[in-house]
Every structure is written in C-alpha cells, then in structure tokens.
Design a protein around this motif. Structure first.
Motif, PDB file in Angstrom:
ATOM      1  N   UNK A   1       0.842  -1.220   0.000  1.00 20.86           N
ATOM      2  CA  UNK A   1       0.000   0.000   0.000  1.00 20.86           C
ATOM      3  C   UNK A   1       0.864   1.252   0.000  1.00 20.86           C
ATOM      4  N   UNK A   2       1.655   1.415  -1.074  1.00 26.62           N
ATOM      5  CA  UNK A   2       2.487   2.600  -1.275  1.00 26.62           C
ATOM      6  C   UNK A   2       3.456   2.841  -0.140  1.00 26.62           C
ATOM      7  N   UNK A   3       3.909   1.794   0.498  1.00 28.28           N
ATOM      8  CA  UNK A   3       4.857   1.929   1.586  1.00 28.28           C
ATOM      9  C   UNK A   3       5.959   0.898   1.480  1.00 28.28           C
ATOM     10  N   UNK A   4       6.741   0.773   2.528  1.00 27.48           N
ATOM     11  CA  UNK A   4       7.825  -0.183   2.601  1.00 27.48           C
ATOM     12  C   UNK A   4       7.450  -1.246   3.614  1.00 27.48           C
ATOM     13  N   UNK A   5       7.751  -2.512   3.289  1.00 25.58           N
ATOM     14  CA  UNK A   5       7.378  -3.634   4.151  1.00 25.58           C
ATOM     15  C   UNK A   5       8.601  -4.517   4.360  1.00 25.58           C
ATOM     16  N   UNK A   6       8.764  -4.988   5.600  1.00 24.39           N
ATOM     17  CA  UNK A   6       9.855  -5.906   5.935  1.00 24.39           C
ATOM     18  C   UNK A   6       9.404  -6.773   7.094  1.00 24.39           C
ATOM     19  N   UNK A   7      10.111  -7.894   7.254  1.00 21.67           N
ATOM     20  CA  UNK A   7       9.825  -8.818   8.352  1.00 21.67           C
ATOM     21  C   UNK A   7      11.129  -9.086   9.073  1.00 21.67           C
ATOM     22  N   UNK A   8      11.109  -9.020  10.379  1.00 18.90           N
ATOM     23  CA  UNK A   8      12.288  -9.295  11.183  1.00 18.90           C
ATOM     24  C   UNK A   8      11.953 -10.399  12.164  1.00 18.90           C
ATOM     25  N   UNK A   9      12.851 -11.366  12.293  1.00 13.96           N
ATOM     26  CA  UNK A   9      12.649 -12.486  13.213  1.00 13.96           C
ATOM     27  C   UNK A   9      13.140 -12.129  14.595  1.00 13.96           C
ATOM     28  N   UNK A  10      12.838 -13.013  15.528  1.00 16.50           N
ATOM     29  CA  UNK A  10      13.273 -12.763  16.897  1.00 16.50           C
ATOM     30  C   UNK A  10      14.783 -12.775  17.013  1.00 16.50           C
ATOM     31  N   UNK A  11      15.450 -13.435  16.096  1.00 17.07           N
ATOM     32  CA  UNK A  11      16.912 -13.473  16.126  1.00 17.07           C
ATOM     33  C   UNK A  11      17.531 -12.300  15.399  1.00 17.07           C
ATOM     34  N   UNK A  12      16.738 -11.450  14.772  1.00 15.57           N
ATOM     35  CA  UNK A  12      17.233 -10.268  14.114  1.00 15.57           C
ATOM     36  C   UNK A  12      17.428 -10.416  12.629  1.00 15.57           C
ATOM     37  N   UNK A  13      16.972 -11.499  12.014  1.00 18.96           N
ATOM     38  CA  UNK A  13      17.097 -11.680  10.575  1.00 18.96           C
ATOM     39  C   UNK A  13      16.001 -10.890   9.890  1.00 18.96           C
ATOM     40  N   UNK A  14      16.382 -10.103   8.872  1.00 20.08           N
ATOM     41  CA  UNK A  14      15.450  -9.201   8.216  1.00 20.08           C
ATOM     42  C   UNK A  14      15.206  -9.683   6.789  1.00 20.08           C
ATOM     43  N   UNK A  15      13.938  -9.674   6.428  1.00 21.08           N
ATOM     44  CA  UNK A  15      13.559 -10.000   5.056  1.00 21.08           C
ATOM     45  C   UNK A  15      12.796  -8.793   4.496  1.00 21.08           C
ATOM     46  N   UNK A  16      13.341  -8.246   3.393  1.00 15.28           N
ATOM     47  CA  UNK A  16      12.728  -7.100   2.758  1.00 15.28           C
ATOM     48  C   UNK A  16      11.699  -7.559   1.732  1.00 15.28           C
ATOM     49  N   UNK A  17      10.671  -6.756   1.516  1.00  8.45           N
ATOM     50  CA  UNK A  17       9.683  -7.071   0.495  1.00  8.45           C
ATOM     51  C   UNK A  17      10.342  -6.886  -0.874  1.00  8.45           C
ATOM     52  N   UNK A  18      10.356  -7.933  -1.714  1.00  8.73           N
ATOM     53  CA  UNK A  18      11.076  -7.836  -2.997  1.00  8.73           C
ATOM     54  C   UNK A  18      10.481  -6.798  -3.942  1.00  8.73           C
ATOM     55  N   UNK A  19       9.269  -6.378  -3.720  1.00  8.09           N
ATOM     56  CA  UNK A  19       8.646  -5.453  -4.649  1.00  8.09           C
ATOM     57  C   UNK A  19       8.941  -3.991  -4.371  1.00  8.09           C
ATOM     58  N   UNK A  20       9.900  -3.631  -3.545  1.00  6.50           N
ATOM     59  CA  UNK A  20      10.176  -2.245  -3.191  1.00  6.50           C
ATOM     60  C   UNK A  20      11.636  -1.911  -3.502  1.00  6.50           C
ATOM     61  N   UNK A  21      11.865  -0.648  -3.848  1.00  5.32           N
ATOM     62  CA  UNK A  21      13.200  -0.227  -4.243  1.00  5.32           C
ATOM     63  C   UNK A  21      14.062   0.145  -3.044  1.00  5.32           C
ATOM     64  N   UNK A  22      13.516   0.755  -2.029  1.00  6.95           N
ATOM     65  CA  UNK A  22      14.290   1.153  -0.852  1.00  6.95           C
ATOM     66  C   UNK A  22      14.326   0.026   0.163  1.00  6.95           C
ATOM     67  N   UNK A  23      15.382  -0.001   0.912  1.00  3.82           N
ATOM     68  CA  UNK A  23      15.555  -0.964   2.009  1.00  3.82           C
ATOM     69  C   UNK A  23      15.036  -0.339   3.284  1.00  3.82           C
ATOM     70  N   UNK A  24      14.199  -1.055   3.973  1.00  5.57           N
ATOM     71  CA  UNK A  24      13.610  -0.564   5.216  1.00  5.57           C
ATOM     72  C   UNK A  24      14.504  -0.972   6.385  1.00  5.57           C
ATOM     73  N   UNK A  25      15.177  -0.019   7.032  1.00 10.46           N
ATOM     74  CA  UNK A  25      16.037  -0.357   8.168  1.00 10.46           C
ATOM     75  C   UNK A  25      15.208  -0.884   9.339  1.00 10.46           C
ATOM     76  N   UNK A  26      15.763  -1.825  10.073  1.00  8.94           N
ATOM     77  CA  UNK A  26      15.109  -2.420  11.244  1.00  8.94           C
ATOM     78  C   UNK A  26      16.003  -2.193  12.438  1.00  8.94           C
ATOM     79  N   UNK A  27      15.400  -1.778  13.511  1.00 11.91           N
ATOM     80  CA  UNK A  27      16.158  -1.460  14.716  1.00 11.91           C
ATOM     81  C   UNK A  27      15.725  -2.278  15.913  1.00 11.91           C
ATOM     82  N   UNK A  28      16.252  -1.950  17.063  1.00 10.30           N
ATOM     83  CA  UNK A  28      15.945  -2.717  18.292  1.00 10.30           C
ATOM     84  C   UNK A  28      14.459  -2.713  18.637  1.00 10.30           C
ATOM     85  N   UNK A  29      13.751  -1.621  18.302  1.00 13.78           N
ATOM     86  CA  UNK A  29      12.335  -1.558  18.642  1.00 13.78           C
ATOM     87  C   UNK A  29      11.566  -2.692  17.951  1.00 13.78           C
ATOM     88  N   UNK A  30      11.838  -2.910  16.669  1.00 12.37           N
ATOM     89  CA  UNK A  30      11.133  -3.959  15.935  1.00 12.37           C
ATOM     90  C   UNK A  30      11.543  -5.355  16.415  1.00 12.37           C
TER      91      UNK A  30
END
Length: 451
Positions: free
Chosen positions: A68-97
């Motif tokens: 929906x016109x935004x950036x999407x990512x998934x982060x696991x409990x161990x800190x592994x990040x998976x970016x949505x392949x359909x987006x050009x920018x990388x969504x940074x993930x921090x301690x809060x997530x």
C-alpha cells in the motif's frame, strides 16, 4: 504613555498568541501522528496474514504482498530481516522492531529518514509457529502530514501577527481616547504657564479622569478667585488709601512749613496734629477692613461647634461701650452653629456698630436671635430703597452715610462672612423704626449623648 500602553498590550497579546499557537500546533501534530500510526498499524496487521502464509510455506516474502504505497519488511526474533522484494528502498530495522518480534505483544512506532525522505515506521507482532516469531515492519512517507502541519504553521503565524498588529493598533487608539483628558490637563497647565489665563477644562465623563478634571477646575477657580481678590485689594487700596494719605501728607507738610516760618496761629498746630491722629486711626481701620475682607483664613481654619447666642452677647457688650446711652432690646435663644468665632463676632459687631452709628443717643436697638436668624433693628432714618441693593458692595456709602465715620467695608465684611459660613444676610426697613438686618446661618444638629 499611550505608546507604552499599546506596546505592553501588544506584547501581552503576542505572548498569548505564541502560547496558544504552540499548544495548538503541538496538539494537532500529536493528533495527526497518532491517526497516522493507527492507520499504518491497521495496514501492517492486514498484511500480516499474507506474510504468515508466505513464511509458513517457507517461500519467504514475495512481491505479491501489497505494501500500500509503503515499505514492508519482516524481522525475526533473532534479528534476521527479510525485505519485500517489490520495493526499491531498504527498510532499516532497529531494536524496537526486534523487541516486538521477541515479546509478541504491543506495537512500536518511530520516525526515520530513508534516502532524504521522512517515513513513519510501525511494527506489529506475528507468530507463524511455536518456534517462529516475527515482527511485521511497515513504513510510509510523512509528506502529506508534514504538508498539513506546514500549512497549519503558516496559518497560525499569519493569524498571530495579524492579531498582534490589530490589537496593538486598537490599544493605541484606545489609549489615545482614554488619555485624552490627561492631554487636556497637560495642555491646560501649559496654557496657564504660557498665557496666564485660568480657563476651565471641559469635563467629558464621570470616571476617575473626569473627577481629576473637575478637581483641576476647582483649583483653577480657586486660583482665579485669589487673583481677583488680589486685584480687588490693590484696586480698593489704591482708591481708598489715596485720600487719607494725601490729607496726611498735606498736614505734615503744613507742620514742616510752620517749623521753619511759624505761620500757624497759636493752637492751630495742636488741631493739625489731632487731625493727623484721626487720619491715622481712619487709615488703620481701613487697612484692617481691607485685610479682613480679602484674607481667606476662614477657608483654612476649620469651623467649630459654638453657640451663636454667646458670640452675639460678646458683640453686644462691645456695642454698649460705643453707645452707652442707647437701649438694647435683647432676646437670644441658644443657637448651635458651625462657625469660626472670631470672624462671626466681627461680622455681628459690624452690624451693631452700624446700628449704633445711625441711632439717636436715646434710641433703642432690637437684637433678636431666633431659629438661627439674628435680627438687628436700629432707630435711625432707615435705608433708601435705591440703596438697598448696593449697601453690601465694597466701599459703597449712601448719601446719608458720607458724613459719618467709617470705611464703607463693614457691611461687605458681613456679607463675605455670611457666605463663607453657608448663610445669608438681608437688609430692609422696619416700619416705625430704622434699618433692619437679618443674618441667617445654618443651625447645626444638636449632638447626642454618644457624640
């Protein structure tokens, strides 16, 4: 003063505008940000179902997931990040997530910059299986919110400046209107200083400034009265003192000439000296009457409660010594008044002296004091009807009184004293007798036992 009032008012309004504007901007920004966070959280929770399906099938994120016109990512409990392949920018993930992925409760929201674009980032928990815990991270640009806040800031600043300017102008106009009486007072003082004219100031209201203007007008009237008294004293003294001074000078020059030539016959020198002594007595009486008539001691000395009958009795005793063969028909009632004893006794004495002067040696003078009215009737020839309106004027003497001793100020002093005590004096003729004078003063209320 008007500029000070206007500037103080403008400063007060400016501080109020700053406080209200800052509060309004802060509350609006918080409300819009909270609304955006709820919207982003709803989108992230909606996308969690598709993300859970992709992760459960071990396929990972696919471009088919709608961000929906935004950036999407998934982060696991161990800190592994998976970016949505359909987006050009990388969504940074921090301690809060990562904390949301581990705790699997609540949500987080923060703001960050990605490629010089400000994003609002939220994360929600996602559990695929017992041992697979994730957090769905979703971000959207804040351009629309920042544009709204920018417009709001421009409106608040413009309205504030306009309000401060309008309020300052209104305060300046109001201060000019309110301080107009003060300016008139200042102009009046300047006019008195420059032109020496004591013109009264117009009163425009009944407020404090109106009362101040009224007090100032009273002061001007008092100054005008004092000035008129001084002018009258100078004019009267110059007119009336010239005659006895001229006569005295003539007699003194005659005595000096006789000292050198001895031209006066025997006994004439004593007659001239007697004439000089009489003129000196007349001169002293005239000066005393002038001073008594023009002085304002009765305005400074407070009036005291006294019995008018006692003052009248003292004046009668003095009159008896001046007319020992004259009978006095006296009837005095106790009459409490508020007065100055010395000036009141002088006025009553003048009336009695006038009665003694015009009464025959075996005449009778009626002195009655009833209900605050002192009535004095002599046995003289009375007063001509044409003279009645003028006898209380200064230096006025009727044709019948021109050959009698006196200064022509006695009755003027009586009228002056009556007016100063809030009373009145009237002259008329009594049928079968002579002149009749009625001096009336306000009767004071009798004091009670607790006064």
């Amino acid at each position: 003063m008007q500029w000070r009032l206007a500037l103080l008012t403008g400063l007060s309004v400016a501080l109020s505008v700053i406080l209200v504007g800052s509060t309004t901007f802060t509350v609006t920004r918080w409300s819009l940000t909270d609304q955006l966070d709820r919207e982003l959280t709803s989108v992230a929770q909606t996308a969690s179902a598709a993300v859970a399906t992709a992760l459960d099938s071990n396929e990972g994120l696919t471009a088919s997931i709608d961000a929906t016109n935004g950036l999407l990512a998934v982060v696991s409990a161990s800190g592994v990040v998976q970016q949505n392949p359909g987006q050009e920018q990388t969504l940074p993930v921090g301690p809060e997530e990562i904390a949301i992925a581990r705790l699997q409760s609540g949500s987080s929201a923060r703001t960050l910059d990605i490629d010089n674009v400000t994003y609002r980032v939220v994360s929600v928990p996602l559990r695929v299986s017992v041992d697979q815990s994730y957090a769905v991270v979703y971000a959207r640009p804040m351009g629309a919110l920042q544009s709204t806040l920018g417009s709001l800031w421009i409106v608040l600043v413009s309205a504030g400046l306009l309000g401060v300017g309008a309020t300052t102008g209104a305060a300046l106009w109001t201060a000019r209107a309110v301080l107009a009486p003060v300016r008139r007072l200042s102009q009046a003082v300047r006019s008195v200083t420059q032109t020496d004219e004591l013109n009264p100031i117009r009163i425009y209201g009944r407020d404090d400034l109106g009362e101040l203007t009224q007090s100032f007008n009273k002061m001007l009237r008092s100054l005008q009265q004092s000035r008129e008294q001084q002018r009258q004293l100078i004019a009267d003294a110059g007119h009336e003192l010239r005659t006895p001074l001229t006569s005295m000078r003539t007699n003194v020059e005659l005595l000096l000439a006789d000292e050198q030539s001895g031209m006066l016959p025997e006994g004439a020198r004593g007659e001239v000296l007697g004439d000089v002594a009489a003129q000196l007595g007349e001169f002293s009486a005239l000066v005393g009457d002038l001073v008594a008539l023009t002085r304002d001691d009765h305005l400074q000395r407070p009036h005291e409660p006294l019995d008018m009958s006692d003052v009248t009795e003292a004046a009668i005793e003095r009159a008896r010594r001046r007319g020992p063969s004259i009978n006095f028909d006296v009837e005095l009632e106790p009459t409490p008044v508020m007065a100055d004893a010395a000036t009141l006794e002088r006025a009553i004495t003048n009336l009695l002296d006038n009665a003694v002067k015009f009464s025959p040696p075996d005449g009778t003078i009626v002195v009655h004091l009833v209900d605050g009215a002192l009535t004095i009737i002599d046995s003289g020839p009375g007063i001509e009807e044409s003279d009645l309106p003028l006898i209380f004027d200064r230096f006025y003497r009727s044709d019948k009184a021109r050959n009698t001793p006196g200064t022509g100020l006695g009755l003027a002093i009586v009228a002056h004293t009556a007016e100063a005590h809030g009373g009145s004096v009237k002259a008329s003729n009594e049928a079968g007798s002579g002149a009749k004078f009625v001096l009336r003063l306000p009767v004071a209320a009798e004091a009670g036992p607790d006064a």
